[in-house]
Design a protein around this motif. Structure first.
Motif, PDB file in Angstrom:
ATOM      1  N   UNK A  49       0.855  -1.186   0.000  1.00 25.30           N
ATOM      2  CA  UNK A  49       0.000   0.000   0.000  1.00 25.30           C
ATOM      3  C   UNK A  49       0.895   1.241   0.000  1.00 25.30           C
ATOM      4  N   UNK A  50       0.465   2.267  -0.713  1.00 21.77           N
ATOM      5  CA  UNK A  50       1.161   3.555  -0.704  1.00 21.77           C
ATOM      6  C   UNK A  50       0.125   4.663  -0.585  1.00 21.77           C
ATOM      7  N   UNK A  51       0.302   5.526   0.421  1.00 21.73           N
ATOM      8  CA  UNK A  51      -0.613   6.633   0.677  1.00 21.73           C
ATOM      9  C   UNK A  51       0.172   7.922   0.839  1.00 21.73           C
ATOM     10  N   UNK A  52      -0.519   9.040   0.678  1.00 25.78           N
ATOM     11  CA  UNK A  52       0.098  10.314   1.027  1.00 25.78           C
ATOM     12  C   UNK A  52       0.471  10.267   2.506  1.00 25.78           C
ATOM     13  N   UNK A  53       1.672  10.747   2.813  1.00 25.61           N
ATOM     14  CA  UNK A  53       2.232  10.491   4.144  1.00 25.61           C
ATOM     15  C   UNK A  53       1.552  11.262   5.270  1.00 25.61           C
ATOM     16  N   UNK A  54       1.086  12.465   5.036  1.00 30.21           N
ATOM     17  CA  UNK A  54       0.635  13.339   6.122  1.00 30.21           C
ATOM     18  C   UNK A  54      -0.804  13.021   6.509  1.00 30.21           C
ATOM     19  N   UNK A  55      -1.031  12.757   7.786  1.00 27.73           N
ATOM     20  CA  UNK A  55      -2.387  12.507   8.273  1.00 27.73           C
ATOM     21  C   UNK A  55      -3.214  13.790   8.126  1.00 27.73           C
ATOM     22  N   UNK A  56      -4.439  13.704   7.585  1.00 28.09           N
ATOM     23  CA  UNK A  56      -5.257  14.905   7.377  1.00 28.09           C
ATOM     24  C   UNK A  56      -5.800  15.507   8.673  1.00 28.09           C
ATOM     25  N   UNK A  57      -5.654  14.786   9.791  1.00 29.60           N
ATOM     26  CA  UNK A  57      -6.223  15.240  11.053  1.00 29.60           C
ATOM     27  C   UNK A  57      -5.355  16.319  11.696  1.00 29.60           C
TER      28      UNK A  57
END
Length: 334
Positions: A49-57
């Motif tokens: 899995x690869x996601x944008x690193x920064x948590x949106x919270x």
């Protein structure tokens, strides 16, 4: 944090061989590509899995989180992210948040990453190259402290091989025969000339002798930037047994740094397991050593401005202008 101003962000639409498949486990790791900070991990079932690193919270790095089952749990407030980027919020179960996710594929022992484009209906195929009678001899990774254009410059011109390289290079630029051919989406270069002297220890392993003629031909394409080199040596009409195919990807990390992912292929030159135990590791070591010399040279650049002046370009540099035209058309942010 993602670098929204990175000039190479449009390149995220292309497949990039980012890391070895074996490097990715359940422990999240961080990588950067085209200015985008990315967190990668495997779920409990083994899915990459690869996601944008920064948590949106609250902006925590998701690389600090933990994998639990098929989700990544943020270390700060326990928000959960699945493989598609769907977000589960403990105190806001009705919230419908989506974390940007990237496509991943595994091939050639590597993890390939790209960002799907809005409205896209067909996923492009992975880059491909011919292997024919050659066998894989390994993969190397290098980080170059220079932008994409200047890094590609170094690896698509010949003149510096006489001064920088110790093994794979020409004796003198004046003795090199050069031919350039341009295609709509590729540049092709043929180089041939006397092999430069090198430490005699190598010739016992790679079957190259003084006064051999060295040919280093390559094709560069740009979705993503990729150069495939064919390196052979001759004594008169006799083709030496040792030869190399070097498949080099240029991955822009940021505006000022580039990752080289290099796949090496060679013929079987020793019988049985001796090839795997000795010949392939020696060829891989020599190639990595030569690439390290390039990286050290590029680290000494006094100016990282990628612009070129036509007044300073010699016969070996014509291809550099063509490379820039193609990067501008196919890779840069418009």
């Amino acid at each position: 944090m993602a670098d929204a101003a990175c000039r190479y962000r449009a390149g995220l639409q292309h497949w990039h061989p980012l890391l070895r498949s074996t490097e990715l486990g359940r422990q999240p790791i961080r990588r950067q590509l085209c200015g985008e900070a990315i967190v990668l991990f495997r779920t409990a079932s083994g899915q990459p899995v690869a996601l944008q690193e920064v948590c949106p919270h609250r902006r925590m790095s998701l690389a600090a989180g933990q994998v639990r089952g098929e989700q990544l749990v943020c270390a700060y407030h326990g928000w959960r992210f699945d493989a598609a980027g769907q977000v589960s919020c403990p105190l806001m179960p009705a919230a419908e948040l989506q974390q940007p996710a990237f496509q991943l594929r595994e091939a050639h022992g590597l993890l390939w990453l790209r960002q799907p484009q809005p409205g896209e209906t067909v996923t492009p195929a992975l880059p491909h190259w011919a292997c024919r009678d050659l066998e894989p001899a390994g993969v190397t990774f290098h980080t170059v402290p220079a932008p994409l254009e200047l890094t590609l410059d170094n690896f698509t011109e010949t003149e510096h091989t006489t001064t920088i390289h110790q093994v794979f290079g020409f004796r003198s630029p004046a003795e090199v025969e050069l031919r350039l051919e341009l295609e709509p989406a590729a540049t092709k270069v043929w180089n041939s000339g006397p092999q430069k002297p090198f430490p005699r220890l190598f010739d016992a392993f790679i079957d190259i002798r003084p006064r051999d003629r060295f040919a280093n031909d390559w094709v560069t394409t740009f979705e993503p930037p990729l150069t495939v080199y064919e390196q052979i040596w001759r004594r008169g009409d006799q083709l030496r047994r040792f030869r190399l195919r070097v498949v080099m990807f240029f991955l822009p990390i940021s505006d000022t740094s580039t990752q080289l992912t290099t796949l090496l292929y060679m013929p079987r030159v020793l019988p049985g397991p001796l090839h795997r135990w000795f010949a392939a590791p020696i060829a891989r070591w020599i190639t990595a050593y030569e690439l390290n010399l390039d990286v050290k040279a590029l680290a000494q650049l006094a100016d990282l401005n990628p612009q070129l002046s036509a007044k300073t370009l010699g016969p070996f540099d014509k291809v550099l202008l063509e490379n820039r035209r193609r990067i501008q058309a196919l890779y840069l942010k418009h």
